[in-house]
Design a protein around this motif. Structure first.
Motif, PDB file in Angstrom:
ATOM      1  N   ARG A  55      -0.291 -27.093   0.893  1.00  0.00           N
ATOM      2  CA  ARG A  55      -0.386 -26.774  -0.516  1.00  0.00           C
ATOM      3  C   ARG A  55      -0.620 -28.010  -1.374  1.00  0.00           C
ATOM      4  O   ARG A  55      -1.094 -27.905  -2.497  1.00  0.00           O
ATOM      5  CB  ARG A  55       0.856 -26.017  -0.967  1.00  0.00           C
ATOM      6  N   ASN A  58      -4.586 -28.735  -2.010  1.00  0.00           N
ATOM      7  CA  ASN A  58      -5.337 -28.216  -3.158  1.00  0.00           C
ATOM      8  C   ASN A  58      -4.485 -28.239  -4.428  1.00  0.00           C
ATOM      9  O   ASN A  58      -4.741 -27.513  -5.392  1.00  0.00           O
ATOM     10  CB  ASN A  58      -5.908 -26.813  -2.876  1.00  0.00           C
ATOM     11  N   LEU A  60      -1.633 -27.176  -5.188  1.00  0.00           N
ATOM     12  CA  LEU A  60      -0.712 -26.106  -5.574  1.00  0.00           C
ATOM     13  C   LEU A  60       0.689 -26.688  -5.708  1.00  0.00           C
ATOM     14  O   LEU A  60       1.515 -26.212  -6.476  1.00  0.00           O
ATOM     15  CB  LEU A  60      -0.690 -24.979  -4.540  1.00  0.00           C
ATOM     16  N   VAL A  82      -8.669 -30.190 -11.688  1.00  0.00           N
ATOM     17  CA  VAL A  82      -8.069 -29.373 -10.636  1.00  0.00           C
ATOM     18  C   VAL A  82      -8.849 -28.102 -10.342  1.00  0.00           C
ATOM     19  O   VAL A  82      -9.071 -27.736  -9.193  1.00  0.00           O
ATOM     20  CB  VAL A  82      -6.624 -29.006 -11.019  1.00  0.00           C
ATOM     21  N   ASP A  83      -9.291 -27.423 -11.396  1.00  0.00           N
ATOM     22  CA  ASP A  83      -9.988 -26.157 -11.180  1.00  0.00           C
ATOM     23  C   ASP A  83     -11.276 -26.361 -10.399  1.00  0.00           C
ATOM     24  O   ASP A  83     -11.614 -25.564  -9.527  1.00  0.00           O
ATOM     25  CB  ASP A  83     -10.292 -25.485 -12.526  1.00  0.00           C
ATOM     26  N   ARG A  86     -10.470 -26.921  -6.762  1.00  0.00           N
ATOM     27  CA  ARG A  86     -10.053 -25.726  -6.028  1.00  0.00           C
ATOM     28  C   ARG A  86     -11.211 -24.790  -5.737  1.00  0.00           C
ATOM     29  O   ARG A  86     -11.138 -23.972  -4.820  1.00  0.00           O
ATOM     30  CB  ARG A  86      -8.968 -24.998  -6.817  1.00  0.00           C
ATOM     31  N   GLN A  87     -12.291 -24.915  -6.494  1.00  0.00           N
ATOM     32  CA  GLN A  87     -13.468 -24.102  -6.188  1.00  0.00           C
ATOM     33  C   GLN A  87     -14.021 -24.486  -4.833  1.00  0.00           C
ATOM     34  O   GLN A  87     -14.585 -23.650  -4.127  1.00  0.00           O
ATOM     35  CB  GLN A  87     -14.565 -24.344  -7.222  1.00  0.00           C
ATOM     36  N   MET A  91      -8.331 -20.949  -0.099  1.00  0.00           N
ATOM     37  CA  MET A  91      -6.996 -20.848   0.493  1.00  0.00           C
ATOM     38  C   MET A  91      -6.661 -19.418   0.852  1.00  0.00           C
ATOM     39  O   MET A  91      -6.939 -18.489   0.086  1.00  0.00           O
ATOM     40  CB  MET A  91      -5.954 -21.385  -0.473  1.00  0.00           C
ATOM     41  N   PHE A  93      -3.477 -16.971   2.127  1.00  0.00           N
ATOM     42  CA  PHE A  93      -2.019 -16.987   2.074  1.00  0.00           C
ATOM     43  C   PHE A  93      -1.382 -16.046   3.089  1.00  0.00           C
ATOM     44  O   PHE A  93      -1.987 -15.063   3.505  1.00  0.00           O
ATOM     45  CB  PHE A  93      -1.548 -16.573   0.680  1.00  0.00           C
ATOM     46  N   ASN A  97      -2.028 -11.833  -1.126  1.00  0.00           N
ATOM     47  CA  ASN A  97      -2.209 -12.043  -2.568  1.00  0.00           C
ATOM     48  C   ASN A  97      -3.525 -11.506  -3.104  1.00  0.00           C
ATOM     49  O   ASN A  97      -4.187 -12.122  -3.932  1.00  0.00           O
ATOM     50  CB  ASN A  97      -2.085 -13.542  -2.921  1.00  0.00           C
ATOM     51  N   LEU A  98      -3.932 -10.340  -2.642  1.00  0.00           N
ATOM     52  CA  LEU A  98      -5.089  -9.688  -3.252  1.00  0.00           C
ATOM     53  C   LEU A  98      -4.665  -9.172  -4.623  1.00  0.00           C
ATOM     54  O   LEU A  98      -3.483  -8.919  -4.863  1.00  0.00           O
ATOM     55  CB  LEU A  98      -5.555  -8.505  -2.392  1.00  0.00           C
ATOM     56  N   ALA A 160     -12.060 -15.764  -0.471  1.00  0.00           N
ATOM     57  CA  ALA A 160     -12.108 -17.224  -0.563  1.00  0.00           C
ATOM     58  C   ALA A 160     -13.508 -17.740  -0.210  1.00  0.00           C
ATOM     59  O   ALA A 160     -14.006 -18.683  -0.823  1.00  0.00           O
ATOM     60  CB  ALA A 160     -11.058 -17.842   0.349  1.00  0.00           C
TER      61      ALA A 160
ATOM     62  N   GLY B 156       2.550 -15.313  -6.135  1.00  0.00           N
ATOM     63  CA  GLY B 156       1.386 -15.405  -5.266  1.00  0.00           C
ATOM     64  C   GLY B 156       0.095 -15.031  -5.970  1.00  0.00           C
ATOM     65  O   GLY B 156      -0.972 -15.530  -5.636  1.00  0.00           O
ATOM     66  N   GLN B 157       0.191 -14.161  -6.955  1.00  0.00           N
ATOM     67  CA  GLN B 157      -0.996 -13.758  -7.692  1.00  0.00           C
ATOM     68  C   GLN B 157      -1.577 -14.949  -8.445  1.00  0.00           C
ATOM     69  O   GLN B 157      -2.780 -15.193  -8.426  1.00  0.00           O
ATOM     70  CB  GLN B 157      -0.637 -12.645  -8.698  1.00  0.00           C
ATOM     71  N   ALA B 160      -3.025 -17.435  -5.887  1.00  0.00           N
ATOM     72  CA  ALA B 160      -4.325 -17.018  -5.353  1.00  0.00           C
ATOM     73  C   ALA B 160      -5.411 -17.235  -6.398  1.00  0.00           C
ATOM     74  O   ALA B 160      -6.485 -17.752  -6.101  1.00  0.00           O
ATOM     75  CB  ALA B 160      -4.285 -15.556  -4.941  1.00  0.00           C
ATOM     76  N   ARG B 162      -5.434 -19.320  -9.030  1.00  0.00           N
ATOM     77  CA  ARG B 162      -5.688 -20.754  -9.246  1.00  0.00           C
ATOM     78  C   ARG B 162      -6.412 -21.360  -8.064  1.00  0.00           C
ATOM     79  O   ARG B 162      -7.266 -22.227  -8.235  1.00  0.00           O
ATOM     80  CB  ARG B 162      -4.378 -21.516  -9.473  1.00  0.00           C
ATOM     81  N   SER B 163      -6.107 -20.889  -6.840  1.00  0.00           N
ATOM     82  CA  SER B 163      -6.781 -21.425  -5.653  1.00  0.00           C
ATOM     83  C   SER B 163      -8.262 -21.120  -5.655  1.00  0.00           C
ATOM     84  O   SER B 163      -9.044 -21.818  -5.025  1.00  0.00           O
ATOM     85  CB  SER B 163      -6.203 -20.853  -4.365  1.00  0.00           C
ATOM     86  N   LEU B 164      -8.643 -20.054  -6.329  1.00  0.00           N
ATOM     87  CA  LEU B 164     -10.065 -19.725  -6.397  1.00  0.00           C
ATOM     88  C   LEU B 164     -10.772 -20.574  -7.447  1.00  0.00           C
ATOM     89  O   LEU B 164     -11.990 -20.532  -7.558  1.00  0.00           O
ATOM     90  CB  LEU B 164     -10.240 -18.237  -6.735  1.00  0.00           C
ATOM     91  N   GLY B 165      -9.984 -21.313  -8.220  1.00  0.00           N
ATOM     92  CA  GLY B 165     -10.590 -22.189  -9.220  1.00  0.00           C
ATOM     93  C   GLY B 165     -10.490 -21.660 -10.634  1.00  0.00           C
ATOM     94  O   GLY B 165     -10.991 -22.268 -11.561  1.00  0.00           O
TER      95      GLY B 165
END
Lengths: 250, 259
Positions: A55, A58, A60, A82-83, A86-87, A91, A93, A97-98, A160, B156-157, B160, B162-165
């Motif tokens: 974590r 990226n 987190l 950061v954004d 992360r693109q 990641m 999980f 986390n859908l 992802a 987690g939401q 997820a 933020r991880s996508l950017g």
């Protein structure tokens, strides 16, 4: 495998990484380099800091000390966006986390469209292609709560991938799955690996580590105690704690 | 026996006539209903807007904070970095908001209302003051309801997203708030119902709400029974209607959930 150690080939570089949560030091100095195309598998007992390490990659989790570079860019510097970082890093999980309030298709197209890296039509096309690849095109307009765990995780992986990442991070992707669904997720991850994706995987699936990993890391109490190619790692473990760990899990 | 029953019915008929028909006193009740509804709707609008803004501000601070005002200010003066100034300001704003929540949830609404009407806005239309007073009070409760609703959304939401950017703002707007909505609605519905009943004290600042209307008529007819029971029935009707709407909305939101 002989690797050219030019900076172009380094996907991720970590120096002196430390992370504390209040008084508890979880990562106690990690130095690591991950090259493009490598599949690094991180194993270890719970509490060893493997998820925290992942974590941090990226951001987190914000490192307490140390520096991290991703594709030559120092992400621990203040200038790092950061954004944007992360693109480039996908990641996956443990608990999928859908987004439950969006259809599968929307889950996948949301980020690419919002970040304007694709038009809605392009995103839709890409999402459908990805869904077709995992044989779930018929589920495009359903909601996540209709899917099984294995299906959800495969959608999560695909979500992802829709952002065209350069590195994929997996945080115990199969730990929350029923045994019969673990295989389908690992299969997808294997395909990804064969396509050349740089992957860092925290897992307990030793079989995956052996088959797909280019390198296996053993972490315990916040440090990397041993790392090797999978063959050597499992056949001739050197660190006593690793031997102990392997005797318990294999 | 029958005679006394007849006498009672006649007395009742007299009371009703006196309460509603004589001098067109029903109009007082109509004004009362109108004002009660106006105050409720107005206060709700103010309260929800205020509450949501306060809640989002606090959630943001709770996620990234806490900060020390003096340390952040010191760092800013030393390095000139805007982020430290922002931290110091955030701390200031959040201490202020904390005080707002404590004071307005810690004092009776009726006292707040009287302060607004007699101390602060002595020359404004009382109905407007009532809306402001109830609105600010409601805002404090709504802020906590919304904050709890947002924080109840699985972390987690956010991770997820933020991880996508996606940025923090986009995550809040597209992912967190829509899901927080489902958490917020039941408590918010209860707050609305409570607000309708709370407005019954508006008479303290000379607003003719429904309860005050009953008092006014009672003063003229010397009968307490009919006006008060009527007014109670109207409140009850309003509450039942709101409850029915709330249940319908909650049911509609539940259709998406897994059985």
């Amino acid at each position: 495998m002989q690797m050219q150690k030019t900076s172009n080939d380094k996907a991720i570089e970590v120096q002196g990484l430390r992370k504390s949560f209040d008084d508890h030091e979880v990562l106690r100095g990690i130095d690591e380099t991950i090259l493009r195309g490598e599949k690094v598998v991180v194993i270890g007992p719970s509490g060893s800091g493997k998820s925290t390490f992942l974590r941090c990659l990226n951001l987190l989790e914000k490192p307490t000390a140390g520096r991290i570079w991703v594709h030559g860019e120092e992400i621990t510097s203040r200038k790092c966006k950061v954004d944007d970082l992360r693109q480039k890093m996908g990641m996956v999980f443990q608990h999928f986390n859908l987004f439950p309030h969006k259809t599968i298709l929307d889950n996948i197209t949301l980020a690419p469209v919002y970040k304007k890296i694709m038009t809605p039509e392009q995103a839709r096309q890409k999402a459908c292609d990805l869904l077709k690849r995992i044989g779930m095109l018929d589920k495009a307009d359903t909601y996540p709560n209709m899917l099984s765990g294995g299906q959800k995780q495969r959608v999560a992986i695909v979500r992802a991938l829709a952002m065209n990442p350069e590195v994929m991070l997996f945080d115990e992707p199969t730990s929350a799955l029923d045994p019969e669904m673990v295989g389908e997720v690992l299969e997808l991850m294997k395909e990804l690996a064969n396509d050349g994706m740089t992957m860092v995987v925290v897992t307990h699936e030793m079989g995956f580590a052996r088959e797909v990993g280019t390198r296996v890391l053993f972490m315990d109490e916040g440090v990397i105690l041993e790392q090797n190619s999978p063959a050597e790692f499992f056949a001739h473990p050197k660190n006593p704690r690793l031997c102990d760990f392997l005797s318990k899990v294999l | 026996m029958l005679n006394s029953l007849l006498a009672a019915c006649n007395a009742f008929k007299e009371a009703v006539t006196s309460t509603f028909i004589v001098d067109n006193r029903y109009q007082i009740f109509l004004t009362g209903i109108q004002n009660t509804l106006l105050i409720t709707v107005g206060a709700l609008a103010v309260g929800v807007v205020l509450g949501v803004l306060v809640a989002i501000t606090r959630v943001y601070y709770l996620q990234y904070g806490p900060y020390s005002f003096w340390k952040s200010l010191g760092r800013f003066l030393k390095t000139g970095r805007i982020e430290y100034l922002s931290q110091a300001l955030q701390k200031l704003v959040n201490v202020f908001l904390g005080a707002y929540l404590t004071v307005f949830r810690g004092t009776p609404v009726v006292v707040q209302l009287m302060i607004w009407a007699f101390v602060v806005f002595s020359r404004t239309n009382e109905l407007v003051v009532a809306i402001i007073g109830f609105g600010i009070n409601s805002g404090a409760y709504v802020a906590e309801i919304v904050r709890a609703g947002i924080m109840a959304v699985d972390k987690g939401q956010t991770e997820a997203s933020r991880s996508l950017g996606l940025s923090g703002l986009a995550t809040m707007r597209l992912i967190v708030l829509p899901q927080a909505f489902k958490n917020i609605l039941p408590a918010l519905g209860n707050e609305i119902i409570a607000l309708v009943k709370e407005t019954s004290i508006a008479g303290y600042i000379a607003v003719t709400d429904l309860t005050k209307a009953a008092s006014l008529v009672r003063a003229r007819t010397f009968d307490a029974f009919v006006p008060l029971l009527f007014v109670a029935a109207v409140y009850l009707l309003m509450v039942l209607l709101l409850t029915a709407v709330q249940q319908k909305i909650e049911k509609a939101m539940r259709t998406g959930d897994r059985r």
